[in-house]
Scaffold this motif. Structure first.
Motif, PDB file in Angstrom:
ATOM      1  N   CYS A  22      23.981   6.762  23.752  1.00 43.87           N
ATOM      2  CA  CYS A  22      23.933   7.255  22.370  1.00 43.87           C
ATOM      3  C   CYS A  22      22.531   7.776  22.062  1.00 43.87           C
ATOM      4  N   LEU A  23      22.437   8.592  21.025  1.00 45.91           N
ATOM      5  CA  LEU A  23      21.160   8.995  20.459  1.00 45.91           C
ATOM      6  C   LEU A  23      21.192   8.737  18.962  1.00 45.91           C
ATOM      7  N   VAL A  48      35.655  12.094  21.583  1.00 46.88           N
ATOM      8  CA  VAL A  48      37.101  11.924  21.673  1.00 46.88           C
ATOM      9  C   VAL A  48      37.767  12.500  20.427  1.00 46.88           C
ATOM     10  N   ASN A  49      37.089  12.358  19.296  1.00 51.81           N
ATOM     11  CA  ASN A  49      37.644  12.808  18.019  1.00 51.81           C
ATOM     12  C   ASN A  49      37.105  14.155  17.553  1.00 51.81           C
ATOM     13  N   PHE A  70      27.290  10.002  23.217  1.00 57.97           N
ATOM     14  CA  PHE A  70      27.459  11.037  24.243  1.00 57.97           C
ATOM     15  C   PHE A  70      28.123  10.435  25.475  1.00 57.97           C
ATOM     16  N   LEU A  71      29.356   9.998  25.314  1.00 61.04           N
ATOM     17  CA  LEU A  71      30.042   9.320  26.402  1.00 61.04           C
ATOM     18  C   LEU A  71      30.548  10.313  27.432  1.00 61.04           C
ATOM     19  N   GLY A  72      30.894   9.788  28.624  1.00 60.98           N
ATOM     20  CA  GLY A  72      31.439  10.631  29.674  1.00 60.98           C
ATOM     21  C   GLY A  72      30.453  11.695  30.135  1.00 60.98           C
ATOM     22  N   HIS A  73      30.966  12.912  30.338  1.00 59.86           N
ATOM     23  CA  HIS A  73      30.117  13.987  30.858  1.00 59.86           C
ATOM     24  C   HIS A  73      29.223  14.592  29.778  1.00 59.86           C
ATOM     25  N   TYR A  74      29.391  14.185  28.531  1.00 64.31           N
ATOM     26  CA  TYR A  74      28.612  14.781  27.454  1.00 64.31           C
ATOM     27  C   TYR A  74      27.123  14.440  27.542  1.00 64.31           C
ATOM     28  N   LYS A 124      33.922  15.993  40.985  1.00 63.79           N
ATOM     29  CA  LYS A 124      32.964  15.043  41.548  1.00 63.79           C
ATOM     30  C   LYS A 124      33.145  13.669  40.936  1.00 63.79           C
ATOM     31  N   PRO A 125      33.050  12.630  41.742  1.00 63.48           N
ATOM     32  CA  PRO A 125      33.127  11.277  41.187  1.00 63.48           C
ATOM     33  C   PRO A 125      31.997  11.043  40.195  1.00 63.48           C
ATOM     34  N   SER A 126      32.319  10.393  39.083  1.00 65.88           N
ATOM     35  CA  SER A 126      31.302  10.098  38.076  1.00 65.88           C
ATOM     36  C   SER A 126      30.404   8.958  38.549  1.00 65.88           C
TER      37      SER A 126
END
Length: 325
Positions: free
Chosen positions: A93-94, A210-211, A252-256, A318-320
């Motif tokens: 997060c930021l 997500v939202n 900023f979860l995942g690839h974000y 690509k694997p995370s």
């Protein structure tokens, strides 16, 4: 002013999490250095931390696996948080502003999250079935990017229950996340069993992608950020009630956390906090070294992607780094 306000985050197992935790702490400090908030980091990799972060952060040293693996460390927060009122924020997060208003909204709740009650549907399992199994009317549904705790016996009971439920995760009927028990559903069930209520998510405290998949405008130095969920956009989330969020915290979860604007914002923070540039210079350098090259690269990819796919085909994903082993 309450003198026992704390921010805590976790960074265990991989350098990636330390990198993100540093970014989070820098952003939180940028906007809250005069708010008498204490900053904590629980980590098993303290040697990876830069000097500027060590200057204001209390380090809680952990042994590898001490609090479990995967998402399990979040179920032990009550054991590591200091006295007082603590806001746990995920390392990815930021922070874009003053967190005192966030503490004020959570005040008086032994354990709290941002969310709403749900009675049915799928959320890492059949919600209605879980409710019937435990004779409860509903579950609080939320994103575990933040948790609020007021240290004391009530919080301890909630977390003890969550840890005991983890031992029965599959038996209850919960679905695993990346092969591990998901802290969110365990905390949701524990909170409901102890009658702890969620705080309504109106987009002012935290927002995540997500939202809000229609875009984002972000300026960490100005403390302004907007996330969009625009009707008519290909990724419009019709089941989410908000079309815009102006939060204090962005998850900023995942690839974000690997793309703009995150990559540009954290570079600004590094230039100011570690390299001691002024904000104007940091903003310009970040634009020239991160934003501009990434924008040009994305434009080229968008232009030539159809041709590439026609000739070469699609590339394997690509694997995370975040996949839990």
């Amino acid at each position: 002013m309450d003198r026992s306000l704390n921010i805590i985050t976790l960074a265990t197992g991989k350098k990636l999490y330390v990198y993100m935790a540093v970014n989070l702490l820098r952003s939180a400090r940028l906007w809250n250095k005069d708010n008498n908030i204490n900053f904590y980091l629980a980590t098993d990799l303290p040697q990876q931390l830069p000097v500027d972060v060590l200057a204001y952060t209390h380090i809680i040293n952990l042994q590898p696996g001490e609090l479990g693996r995967g998402f399990s460390p979040k179920l032990h927060l009550n054991k590591i948080v200091p006295e007082g009122k603590t806001l746990f924020i995920d390392s990815d997060c930021l922070v874009y502003g003053d967190l005192l208003t966030v503490f004020e909204q959570f005040k008086g709740h032994p354990v709290a999250v941002l969310g709403k009650h749900v009675t049915d549907g799928e959320w890492f399992g059949d919600i209605a079935a879980v409710c019937r199994q435990f004779s409860i009317p509903h579950l609080p549904k939320f994103n575990g990017g933040i948790y609020y705790l007021e240290k004391g016996p009530q919080a301890a009971q909630v977390y003890a229950t969550a840890r005991s439920l983890e031992e029965k995760y599959d038996e209850i009927g919960f679905v695993r996340l990346r092969g591990r028990p998901n802290d969110e559903v365990l905390m949701a069930l524990a909170m409901q069993l102890h009658k702890q209520q969620p705080i309504e998510d109106d987009g002012s405290i935290m927002a995540e992608f997500v939202n809000f998949k229609s875009g984002i405008k972000s300026d960490i130095f100005k403390g302004t950020v907007e996330l969009y969920n625009n009707p008519g956009h290909p990724d419009y989330q019709k089941n989410w009630p908000l079309t815009i969020a102006k939060p204090v915290i962005v998850h900023f979860l995942g690839h974000y956390n690997q793309i703009l604007p995150y990559t540009a914002e954290v570079k600004k923070l590094k230039y100011v906090c570690e390299d001691r540039y002024g904000r104007p210079q940091a903003a310009v350098l970040s634009y020239l070294k991160v934003t501009l090259p990434a924008s040009v690269s994305n434009l080229i990819k968008d232009i030539f992607r159809p041709v590439y796919r026609m000739v070469i085909g699609t590339r394997a994903v690509k694997p995370s780094e975040r996949i839990i082993e």
